[in-house]
Design an enzyme around this catalytic site. Sequence first.
Site, short mmCIF file in Angstrom:
data_model
loop_
_atom_site.label_atom_id
_atom_site.label_comp_id
_atom_site.label_asym_id
_atom_site.label_seq_id
_atom_site.Cartn_x
_atom_site.Cartn_y
_atom_site.Cartn_z
N GLU A 127 0.79 -1.22 0.00
CA GLU A 127 0.00 0.00 0.00
C GLU A 127 0.82 1.27 0.00
OE1 GLU A 127 -3.20 0.20 2.71
OE2 GLU A 127 -4.31 -1.31 1.60
N GLY A 133 4.56 -4.62 1.20
CA GLY A 133 4.98 -6.01 1.24
C GLY A 133 4.77 -6.71 2.54
N ARG A 270 36.91 -16.03 -24.69
CA ARG A 270 37.74 -14.85 -24.43
C ARG A 270 39.15 -15.30 -24.08
NH1 ARG A 270 40.46 -10.71 -24.08
NH2 ARG A 270 39.93 -8.88 -22.84
N GLN A 335 31.83 -9.43 -13.54
CA GLN A 335 33.29 -9.34 -13.39
C GLN A 335 34.01 -10.17 -14.45
OE1 GLN A 335 33.56 -6.54 -11.19
NE2 GLN A 335 35.39 -7.67 -10.64
N ILE A 336 33.51 -11.36 -14.68
CA ILE A 336 34.13 -12.25 -15.67
C ILE A 336 34.07 -11.65 -17.06
CG2 ILE A 336 33.86 -14.48 -16.85
CD1 ILE A 336 33.07 -15.66 -14.11
N GLY A 338 34.17 -8.57 -17.70
CA GLY A 338 34.96 -7.34 -17.75
C GLY A 338 34.12 -6.15 -18.17
N GLU A 362 8.37 -10.14 -2.12
CA GLU A 362 7.71 -10.99 -1.12
C GLU A 362 8.31 -10.80 0.27
OE1 GLU A 362 5.05 -12.00 -2.36
OE2 GLU A 362 5.76 -11.59 -4.38
#
Length: 379
Positions: A127, A133, A270, A335-336, A338, A362
């Site tokens: 509301e 919630g 990569r 992060q992987i 980049g 929820e």
Amino acid sequence: MDYSLSEELEMIRTMVRDFAAGEVAPTAALRDEEERFDRHIFKMMGELGLAGILVSELYGGLGSDALTNCLVLEELSRACASMGYTLFVHSALASSAISMFGTEEQKKLFLVPMGNGQKLGAYTSSECMKTAGAPGVILQTRATRDGDNYVLQGTKFFVSHAGEADVFVVFASTGNDSPVEETSAFIIEKGTPGFILGQKERKLGLRGSPSMTIELVDCRIPIANRLGKEGEGLQIALQTLDSARSGIAALAVGLAQAAMDVSIAYAKTRKQFGKPIAQQQAIAFKLANMATHIEAARLLTYQAAWRESQGGVGDAYSNLFAGDTAMAVAIEAVQIHGGYGYTKAFPVERYMRDAKMLQMVEATMDEERRAIARLIKWT
């Protein structure tokens, strides 16, 4: 203990995985960008029986249990967390509330079209920013009895896919002083006079399931649309949420799996220092940690779903761990990748935004920690 899935469950998972990969995933990024819900995809889900996965076979649904529902939500979220969340709200909240507390007439009128995908269900409880919630707060929305009708006045915020939904489960106070124990639940159909769609929220994540404000202005509905008895609203809200707890964890597991999948694919192609970065120990260890946390979250989620299927309730452990895992894995995925991870060229930035929302819908992660703390026997 047997941790393997039955042949039937494996078939269902494969079916949903193929559907999600072929029909849901290709447009996920575009729907997120446009903040758009795709009704056509939902109708296809209805044709497959997914919209009625928790609806009894008596009303045209599949009558499946919580574990089956978790497998479906996990695979959908793996393709698009927004579409997975839409099904969660539709089936685990709106449909389940009507299934558990509706009259025979209400079930025939609403569950049949909701189960076959003709009508989309929504669930409204939030509301204002101070009480959003929380099902146990005093509601400002009021429902006043007027003969054979109720007249509702109030505002509901953060209503998922409100602009598309056809059937809404709405909570309002039916008492003079608005105490929690005088909360009641109602079913309101789209198009009812006084039921007004308001502002569309500009969200960080789950943008493919747009949220809107709903205004109830002299909204008159028949007493036949009251869900359960007057004053049972809090019981309906809590029991519905308890029966659906594992669903959010399943969405988080699916999203985390998607983030790891694309990270593995990227790390294999990569190259750095003459070899794929997947062969660099720093990246390999990241992937190993991601895989371990996802598997642990999946097991906790399946355990919670199994408990719900046996008539029990889910727990905060799976929601907390799965939600935190999804967030952590999504960040590592960025992060992987980049610099590319910070762009829309790859989906990991969307996964990170969606993961944050799954830590909040929820129940927030701090609320889950508080629930767990109450279970611990302090010495």
